[in-house]
Design an enzyme around this catalytic site. Sequence first.
Site, PDB file in Angstrom:
ATOM      1  N   HIS A  53       0.897  -0.930   0.042  1.00 59.92           N
ATOM      2  CA  HIS A  53       0.148   0.058  -0.087  1.00 59.92           C
ATOM      3  C   HIS A  53       0.790   1.263  -0.074  1.00 59.92           C
ATOM      4  CE1 HIS A  53      -0.104  -1.050   4.378  1.00 59.92           C
ATOM      5  NE2 HIS A  53       0.245   0.274   4.464  1.00 59.92           N
ATOM      6  N   CYS A  56      -7.581  -5.945 -13.898  1.00 57.33           N
ATOM      7  CA  CYS A  56      -7.281  -4.786 -12.870  1.00 57.33           C
ATOM      8  C   CYS A  56      -5.993  -4.988 -12.134  1.00 57.33           C
ATOM      9  CB  CYS A  56      -8.281  -4.493 -11.784  1.00 57.33           C
ATOM     10  SG  CYS A  56      -8.911  -5.842 -10.593  1.00 57.33           S
ATOM     11  N   ASP A  68      -2.554 -11.205  -7.716  1.00 54.83           N
ATOM     12  CA  ASP A  68      -2.760 -12.494  -6.880  1.00 54.83           C
ATOM     13  C   ASP A  68      -2.580 -13.682  -7.662  1.00 54.83           C
ATOM     14  OD1 ASP A  68      -2.813 -11.545  -4.018  1.00 54.83           O
ATOM     15  OD2 ASP A  68      -4.427 -10.496  -4.467  1.00 54.83           O
ATOM     16  N   GLU A  90      -8.912 -13.959  -8.964  1.00 53.96           N
ATOM     17  CA  GLU A  90      -7.251 -13.975  -8.535  1.00 53.96           C
ATOM     18  C   GLU A  90      -7.037 -15.030  -7.851  1.00 53.96           C
ATOM     19  OE1 GLU A  90      -7.039 -10.626  -6.219  1.00 53.96           O
ATOM     20  OE2 GLU A  90      -8.722 -10.673  -5.321  1.00 53.96           O
TER      21      GLU A  90
HETATM   22  C1  PEP Z   1      -4.808  -8.059  -7.878  1.00 55.44           C
HETATM   23  O1  PEP Z   1      -4.708  -9.021  -7.106  1.00 55.44           O
HETATM   24  O2  PEP Z   1      -4.358  -8.228  -9.154  1.00 55.44           O
HETATM   25  C2  PEP Z   1      -5.513  -6.896  -7.588  1.00 55.44           C
HETATM   26  C3  PEP Z   1      -6.032  -6.094  -8.509  1.00 55.44           C
HETATM   27  O3  PEP Z   1      -5.780  -6.736  -6.181  1.00 55.44           O
HETATM   28  P1  PEP Z   1      -4.795  -6.275  -5.149  1.00 55.44           P
HETATM   29  O4  PEP Z   1      -3.409  -5.896  -6.007  1.00 55.44           O
HETATM   30  O5  PEP Z   1      -5.514  -5.149  -4.512  1.00 55.44           O
HETATM   31  O6  PEP Z   1      -4.637  -7.456  -4.332  1.00 55.44           O
HETATM   32 MG    MG Z   2      -5.594  -9.151  -5.308  1.00 54.45          MG
END
Ligand code: PEP
Ligand code: MG
Length: 800
Positions: free
Chosen positions: A407, A720, A673, A649
Amino acid sequence: MEATKHIAGDRGPRRRHSLRLLEDVGAIVTHASDLHASLQNIVETVAEHLGMEVCSLYLYDVEKQSLILWATTGLATASVGRISMGVDEGLTGIVIQKLEPVMAIDAMAHPRYKYFPETGEERYHSFLGVPIVDQRQPLGVLIVQTSRRRRFTHEEVRLLKAVAIPIAGILAQCRLQARLETTEEERLAYQQRMVAAMDRLRDYETAAPHRPSTRPASHARLVGLAASPGFGIGRAHIMDSEINIDDLPRERKHPLKREMQRFHTAVARAVDELERTKERIRSTVPEIDAAMFDAQQLMLRDGSFLTRIEALIRDGLSGEAALQQTVNEFVEQFAGLTDTYLQDRAADIKDIGQRVLRHLLGVGERQRPFGSGIVLVAGGVSLSDLAMVQEQDLKGVVLAKGGVTSHASILAKSLEIPTVVGAEHAEEVIREGDQLIVDGNAGVVYVNPRIEVLREFDRLEREYRAFNRELETLRDLSAETLDGHRVRLCANIGLLADIHLALMHGAEGIGLYRTEVPFLSHRDFLTEEEQVDLYRRVVQGMGGRPVTIRTLDLGADKYPHYLHIPREDNPFLGWRSIRISLELPDIFKTQLRAILRAAAAGSLRVMFPMISSLEELHRAKELLAEARAELRDADEPVPDEIAVGMMIEVPSAVFLVDHFVKEVDFISIGTNDLIQYVLAVDRNNRKVAPLYEPLHPAVIQMVAKAVRAAKAAGKPASICGEMAADPVCTLLLVGLGFSDLSMGPFFIPVIKRLIRSLTFETARRLADEVVNLSSVKEVKSRIFEAMRDLGMIDIMEMYH
Ligand code: PEP
Ligand code: MG
């Protein structure tokens, strides 16, 4: 026996001789100001010490797969810069291919010998070449030659290999300089951006676990991960550097009354400073709960804390020593507790101790090097750390720990601060005030770079800005291929501040709102009202464009203090994401009610993260229905329909995707993920970063399976994860048929530019082919080939 004696007797002087050579080369490297001259100096020194007639240095050009003569003694100087050969040519090429020393007693008799008349090297028979390697990347070859046919000794091979190590450092910079020098004025900054992305692809291929630089700390090049793009040049400020009071007198110098007054003034100033910080945060990053600082303020009003310090001052200690001793006592008490929340309070106490100490010593916040143009260097930073200095013209961030999707990295991207994470040893190598270049595109940090490098980066930074301005012209154009195929480009956001960036870069919606981000910077779960307010602001901020709100994705590397998650051995395989939400239905339903209430304000979709079974999806939907019913009972306006989606994911979700797509309105693939789970590679572990491969055939097949299933069910599919932002993956993703790509706002214009320069037909054909390939190498070479055909190869050749 005789021979052994002879060698043993020889070893002393020989070793001294070797040491002298290494010392001399080390001195040249340390004092190098002109790279060409230094390399020339090195080859001459090596030749002289080893008694060789020729010593030459070839530079390796990765992209052209060629070797260029860079410095020599013994060969014709006029051939420097002119002699170039492919890695499949000559004995020098074998050194690069094998990355091992190559020796030939009679080089001319060797089938791979390549003769260059202009060097005059026909006189030289014996050849020894060693590779020059930095971070496992071949940079060049160091060669010695003799006219006498001879076998080189083990000692000579070892010594030449040892000399190659310090040269690797200098050559890494030399390579950068050459790369920059050949940049023509008119090369568009757009291309630089593209190249940076290509660099990332190469990084996947070549990144190696970082080793500390062999050069002295004054000049160093640290390789980490590119977490937030852009170039930043500034002075290092070590975030965690603590004031050391060991050198200060422990005994009180002033009369008691005066010392007490000094101490109380320092406390009052610290309280004031905390108040100002809170205000600053409130206005810049509203989601960060400024109340986090209340804990520190409370401490400064805490009777037992202050009384203890006062008592020690009364006993004859100076204010500084009394403060330090009390802080240590409190920290010890807290640190001994098992509760992570209380352990974190120990950090608060340490922090507050340092804050008061600075004021006692008269080096308050204003005098700290937060002036302008600083690069923050730390082990890791919290959201509030970053938010605190964000106003201060922060040029860059260098973190020794963390991954690109942590983060802190996400926030750095939001704030558009060039950031390199996972730069191991950064804290040991970088000193306060060092000049730093943060290359957030390539993930490299230059410590006290040489003036030529600095100048080039300065120029690059200006061009890069110009390039960003140029890309803004694309903002209102659609992401449409030359043959009319539309892809919707959306933004991933975590903070309200991102909305501005999303709109500025032309996002057509929000494809992923990471709602856990505001939760991470609060002291407790946000209330329903706080969430409604937040989500409405996002929906309204996006002015009617669709917003996909992902429900809480806590756990793994996202721990709010108040959640009290016990330490887990494998947090990414543990209690995280939807698993937490389903086990804490009150918290989950509060969020779902807030989402439903905010949905009345505009176009909103809800998305569940980390679904791994149908049962989980069913339960999440059940709780959504309950939340809706509760709102209806309370006469709250709720939209009749809200699109419900899920993230793909977890590998099991890919296997079951045909079932899932029947039950949701859309899917979005979380490649961050998915890749780590499919390839068993921790996404935040720098050591295994080279194995984290979006273009692994297994990943591609899974992504392809998911998008096919969605298309067959007539449902939209998006990506995403970071893969959506990687230009090297764009052709493939468009070809696979993704209707939406969601990424950090910053990347939207580049991806749009790419999409507008290709035909869907080409992309589709490429995707059909690539899904059947079985190795990363084949995939990459096929994609590169396609990019070359599309005229994108010029961009790649520019840098390597
Ligand atoms: C991912 O896992 O690709 C995703 C978009 O979620 P995060 O990066 O928040 O785990
Ligand atoms: Mg994720």
